[in-house]
Design a protein around this motif. Structure first.
Motif, mmCIF file in Angstrom:
data_model
loop_
_atom_site.group_PDB
_atom_site.id
_atom_site.type_symbol
_atom_site.label_atom_id
_atom_site.label_comp_id
_atom_site.label_asym_id
_atom_site.label_seq_id
_atom_site.Cartn_x
_atom_site.Cartn_y
_atom_site.Cartn_z
ATOM 1 N N ASP A 124 6.832 -0.351 3.010
ATOM 2 C CA ASP A 124 6.125 0.217 1.696
ATOM 3 C C ASP A 124 7.159 0.215 0.707
ATOM 4 O O ASP A 124 8.130 -0.183 1.029
ATOM 5 C CB ASP A 124 5.774 1.615 1.863
ATOM 6 C CG ASP A 124 4.634 1.608 2.681
ATOM 7 O OD1 ASP A 124 3.674 0.915 3.234
ATOM 8 O OD2 ASP A 124 4.427 2.733 3.470
ATOM 9 N N SER B 20 11.722 6.311 -3.325
ATOM 10 C CA SER B 20 11.814 4.785 -3.380
ATOM 11 C C SER B 20 13.180 4.402 -3.608
ATOM 12 O O SER B 20 14.263 5.113 -3.428
ATOM 13 C CB SER B 20 10.990 4.166 -4.686
ATOM 14 O OG SER B 20 11.790 4.862 -5.867
ATOM 15 N N SER C 260 0.255 5.636 -2.989
ATOM 16 C CA SER C 260 -0.611 4.939 -1.936
ATOM 17 C C SER C 260 -1.232 3.697 -2.827
ATOM 18 O O SER C 260 -1.558 2.623 -1.875
ATOM 19 C CB SER C 260 -1.795 5.909 -1.471
ATOM 20 O OG SER C 260 -2.642 6.541 -2.390
ATOM 21 N N ASN D 93 1.245 0.956 -2.783
ATOM 22 C CA ASN D 93 1.570 0.515 -1.369
ATOM 23 C C ASN D 93 0.231 -0.502 -1.052
ATOM 24 O O ASN D 93 0.451 -1.564 -0.158
ATOM 25 C CB ASN D 93 1.516 1.598 -0.652
ATOM 26 C CG ASN D 93 3.049 2.473 -0.658
ATOM 27 O OD1 ASN D 93 3.906 1.560 -1.040
ATOM 28 N ND2 ASN D 93 3.249 3.429 -0.274
ATOM 29 N N TRP E 187 0.529 -3.702 -2.787
ATOM 30 C CA TRP E 187 1.610 -4.252 -2.114
ATOM 31 C C TRP E 187 1.297 -4.980 -0.752
ATOM 32 O O TRP E 187 1.531 -6.264 -0.639
ATOM 33 C CB TRP E 187 2.794 -3.373 -2.075
ATOM 34 C CG TRP E 187 3.929 -3.766 -1.135
ATOM 35 C CD1 TRP E 187 4.079 -3.274 0.084
ATOM 36 C CD2 TRP E 187 4.768 -4.748 -1.246
ATOM 37 N NE1 TRP E 187 5.425 -3.813 0.811
ATOM 38 C CE2 TRP E 187 5.779 -4.749 -0.260
ATOM 39 C CE3 TRP E 187 5.121 -5.400 -2.480
ATOM 40 C CZ2 TRP E 187 6.566 -5.813 -0.240
ATOM 41 C CZ3 TRP E 187 6.337 -6.259 -2.361
ATOM 42 C CH2 TRP E 187 7.012 -6.648 -1.237
ATOM 43 N N HIS E 188 0.752 -4.609 0.125
ATOM 44 C CA HIS E 188 0.223 -4.926 1.234
ATOM 45 C C HIS E 188 -0.925 -5.938 1.168
ATOM 46 O O HIS E 188 -0.900 -7.230 1.993
ATOM 47 C CB HIS E 188 -0.296 -3.884 2.068
ATOM 48 C CG HIS E 188 0.837 -2.986 2.811
ATOM 49 N ND1 HIS E 188 1.671 -3.499 3.604
ATOM 50 C CD2 HIS E 188 1.384 -1.699 2.496
ATOM 51 C CE1 HIS E 188 2.630 -2.649 3.879
ATOM 52 N NE2 HIS E 188 2.239 -1.518 3.030
#
Length: 319
Positions: A108, A125, A151, A154, A157-158
């Protein structure tokens, strides 16, 4: 809540001490990124070390968090600015990229938890979130600030950035995950994102009131707790910096009892110089006496800094 903070690894094996802690010692363990690029541990040890970290995370993904650092992102980014890090291993780009993409499900950008602190939560972070950078992200995704969250970032990002062949690739998102500055090569400016910004700039423009970061090797024996007045929004920004030159400092913090000895960046600079002077004075004394025994040095360090810091300073400056 008790949280084990493990800052920049850079190929070192110091983090393995965490495996010896009982599971009751902490509620969460958070790795702050930078698993690669080391001047001590060479390839393939760095790769095997990262695999071991991922195995440790996968034993309990609900309570162990793996965050991305700029030295990790440098192997995923497709732009020259993304790869502008010291020690970049050009001969192992494909090896490291595969390790990162193979573990993208547990990697993450940030982690947050509720806490008894200013702002009511702590955000972890690699380097920290500035208001300026978050505004850039809001513009990229066309959302309002009240839709922003760790969230959300993240999730994006994914979905987008960890698959280098994704058809949904967002070039602008990648651009501002890169080194994103204008005048400071070290990242000490508020435009930089959570992989790059330095503490001095972050304290002036922090998006979150309380943050914990690695990235900058400020620590001398223990975490550094910084606090600065933000004149733009009339509040104090609080920052715990966890990284050190020797990657020896990691510990459990209690979110209900955060340090109350915060320093301004100017006060920290004075402390940093004073501590180095005290260390060098001890070195000079021992050199003059030609006595470098651990017992003698530890006695001096304990006298000046106390038992806990003496052990860490010995490992950092005398071993």
């Amino acid at each position: 809540m008790k949280i084990l903070i493990i800052p920049d690894v850079h190929g070192s094996h110091e983090w393995e001490a965490a495996k010896k802690l009982p599971v009751t010692a902490y509620d969460y363990a958070v790795f702050l990124g930078d698993y690669f690029d080391s001047w001590e541990n060479e390839w393939p040890d760095q790769g095997e070390n990262f695999k071991a970290i991922c195995d440790f995370i996968r034993e309990d993904t609900a309570h162990r968090k793996l965050l991305l650092g700029n030295h990790d992102w440098s192997y995923l980014s497709r732009t020259p600015r993304g790869a502008c890090v010291s020690g970049h291993q050009s001969g192992h780009i494909e090896d490291i990229r595969k390790l990162l993409t193979d573990n993208r499900d547990i990697l993450d950008i940030a982690f947050e938890c509720e806490a008894n602190c200013p702002g009511g939560k702590i955000v972890f972070s690699h380097a920290g979130f500035s208001r300026t950078w978050v505004k850039s992200i809001l513009d990229v995704f066309g959302i309002l600030e009240n839709h922003w969250s760790v969230s959300f970032l993240n999730e994006q990002w994914h979905m987008i950035s960890l698959n280098p062949y994704s058809v949904s690739f967002n070039a602008r998102f990648e651009e501002i995950l890169d080194w994103y500055g204008f005048f400071s090569g070290s990242g000490n400016e508020i435009t930089q994102g959570p992989l790059w910004i330095r503490p001095e700039a972050l304290l002036k423009d922090a998006f979150y009131e309380t943050q914990i970061v690695g990235h900058t090797e400020l620590c001398l024996g223990d975490y550094v707790f910084l606090s600065e007045k933000d004149i733009n929004i009339n509040r104090k920004n609080n920052l715990i910096v966890a990284d050190s030159n020797n990657h020896l400092i990691f510990d459990v913090i209690d979110t209900e009892n955060l340090p109350d000895n915060a320093m301004s960046f100017l006060e920290f600079s004075k402390f940093y110089k004073r501590t180095h002077k005290q260390i060098n004075d001890i070195k000079s004394q021992e050199f003059a006496r030609m006595d470098y025994s651990k017992e003698t040095v530890m006695s001096k360090l304990t006298e000046v800094f106390g038992e806990k810091l003496a052990d860490r300073y010995y490992r950092m400056f005398f071993e």
